[in-house]
Enzyme design. Structure first.
Site, PDB file in Angstrom:
ATOM      1  CE  LYS A 190      -3.762  -2.237  -0.449  1.00 33.54           C
ATOM      2  NZ  LYS A 190      -4.391  -3.110   0.480  1.00 33.54           N
TER       3      LYS A 190
HETATM    4  C1  LIG Z   1      -5.551  -4.097   0.704  1.00 34.85           C
HETATM    5  C2  LIG Z   1      -7.017  -3.843   0.706  1.00 34.85           C
HETATM    6  C3  LIG Z   1      -7.798  -4.108   1.839  1.00 34.85           C
HETATM    7  C4  LIG Z   1      -7.290  -4.876   3.018  1.00 34.85           C
HETATM    8  O1  LIG Z   1      -6.292  -4.258   3.730  1.00 34.85           O
HETATM    9  P1  LIG Z   1      -5.592  -5.089   4.913  1.00 34.85           P
HETATM   10  O2  LIG Z   1      -4.806  -4.055   5.629  1.00 34.85           O
HETATM   11  O3  LIG Z   1      -4.731  -6.135   4.258  1.00 34.85           O
HETATM   12  O4  LIG Z   1      -6.653  -5.683   5.741  1.00 34.85           O
HETATM   13  C5  LIG Z   1      -9.120  -3.737   1.829  1.00 34.85           C
HETATM   14  N1  LIG Z   1      -9.663  -3.142   0.756  1.00 34.85           N
HETATM   15  C6  LIG Z   1      -8.969  -2.889  -0.354  1.00 34.85           C
HETATM   16  C7  LIG Z   1      -9.647  -2.211  -1.501  1.00 34.85           C
HETATM   17  C8  LIG Z   1      -7.620  -3.248  -0.428  1.00 34.85           C
HETATM   18  O5  LIG Z   1      -6.930  -3.041  -1.555  1.00 34.85           O
END
Ligand SMILES: *Cc1c(COP(=O)(O)O)cnc(C)c1O
Length: 393
Positions: A190
């Site tokens: 991210k």
């Molecule tokens: C990565 C992602 C999540 C989940 O995030 P985590 O921190 O791994 O729980 C949720 N929604 C979207 C759209 C994502 O890309």
């Protein structure tokens, strides 16, 4: 440096400051939730302009606890998009509630507010629905003014999946300061990362307190400390909570990454501009939406669409050809309604959400991250341009 090494789809940007911050925590003797988490929360809340920020170990946990805090229960409905990751709808299923999918607007790749209105009383019901859960896909903000208005009409909460949306601005306002709850992800790929991690922001005092308590076994120390002097070891279990707390090790990373969030966004924005310029003239490639003048797009993802009429090659083979050139790609997302669980549970067909299905069928996510070198960006450009010509028709 090896010129023709494989270009990873994603790579975190971790510098010496991050490494030193983690070492400092390791030396401090306090590894789990402590002062670093509190500092990360304070910095985060002020960065996005929210009253409260509660750090958790994932965005999934953030969405789960936001829905818990609004009292979601069995049989309720949550209006959301099928064009997202597993987490967005699974958190609704945790409560035996129903995620109601509303198709996307292909121009934004985000939930289509007009369709939410059109589906009122059809696929979702104002007396059952408790929340709207938009996703700011790729880091382009969803149409928050319309969504807030739609939610207000029926007394729904707005819980945002902001996993892609740091930093993102909608009409000059930071995502994190608009909806009732905004849920961020610090997963390794991210825009900022703590390895695994998440944050929920809200202006609601009671909800923030509830989320904090539920993130650690439903334990309240305040409940005891309020009445007794020997609150040091005493605690009270006020509800069957969860184990969702963030560690100080992770928070130390997050504090440094948050400081670099804008610098890293600018690095991605620069790559997005180079891609836009290079692919803008190609008939076989449609560019991702970039947002308007009052929008800041985080540029977490750069999702091109292959124009199938102009290509003699399928999307899947296009990806294979890029891979053969040493270019890593991904597809965001396989819409939820295509997955066996949701097909089984709700009897979905691919055409039930045609815009999501079509976008999925020709989407390719290209690498875009601050650590990308210029020669790597140039190789991605060359790869996409040459393939679209080689297989163009
Ligand atoms: C990565 C992602 C999540 C989940 O995030 P985590 O921190 O791994 O729980 C949720 N929604 C979207 C759209 C994502 O890309």
């Amino acid at each position: 440096m090896v010129k023709n090494s494989f270009i990873a789809f994603a790579r975190p940007s971790i510098g010496t400051e991050e490494k030193e911050a983690v070492l400092e925590v390791l030396d401090s003797g306090i590894l789990t939730t402590g002062s670093k988490v509190r500092e990360f929360e304070t910095n985060f809340a002020s960065y996005v302009g929210a009253k409260h920020a509660v750090a958790l170990n994932s965005c999934t946990a953030a969405m789960h606890l936001a829905l818990e805090a609004i009292g979601l229960k069995e049989g309720d409905e949550v209006v959301t998009t099928p064009y997202t990751f597993a987490a967005t709808a699974e958190v609704v299923r945790y409560f035996n509630a129903r995620p109601v999918f509303i198709d996307i607007d292909p121009a934004t790749m985000n939930i289509d507010p007009q369709k939410i209105i059109d589906e009122r009383g059809k696929s979702w019901h104002p007396e059952k629905a408790k929340a709207v859960l938009p996703v700011h896909f790729a880091g382009l903000p969803a149409e928050m003014d319309s969504i807030m208005e739609i939610a207000a009409r029926d007394g729904l909460k707005v819980v945002e999946d902001a996993a892609h949306a740091l930093p993102t601005k909608y009409k000059g306002r930071m995502i994190g300061s608009i909806g009732d709850f905004s849920c961020f992800s610090f997963y390794a790929t991210k825009t900022i990362t703590t390895g695994e991690g998440g944050m929920v922001t809200t202006d609601d005092d009671r909800a923030a307190e509830r989320i904090r308590i539920m993130s650690l076994h439903g334990i309240s120390r305040d409940a005891i400390n309020r009445y007794t002097k020997d609150g040091r070891w005493k605690y009270e279990i006020t509800a069957p909570g969860f184990k969702y707390n963030l560690t100080d090790i992770a928070a130390a990373l997050g504090i440094v990454q948050l400081k670099r969030a804008e610098e890293m966004r600018l690095a991605r924005a620069r790559i997005a501009r180079l891609y836009d310029e290079a692919f803008g003239g190609l008939e076989a490639i449609a560019l991702p939406p970039g947002g308007g003048p009052d929008i800041v797009h985080s540029r977490h993802l750069y999702v091109i669409r292959l124009v199938s009429k102009k290509l003699s090659i399928t999307r899947d083979l296009f990806i294979e050809e890029l891979k053969a050139l040493g270019i890593g790609t991904s597809v965001h997302f396989i819409p939820l309604h295509l997955h066996s669980y949701y097909r089984r549970q709700y009897g979905f067909e691919p055409e039930d959400f045609p815009n999501a299905y079509e976008l999925y069928s020709d989407a390719v996510s290209l690498p875009i991250y601050p650590e990308m070198r210029d020669d790597e960006v140039a190789r991605v450009v060359d790869g996409v341009v040459s393939l679209s010509k080689k297989f163009g028709k």
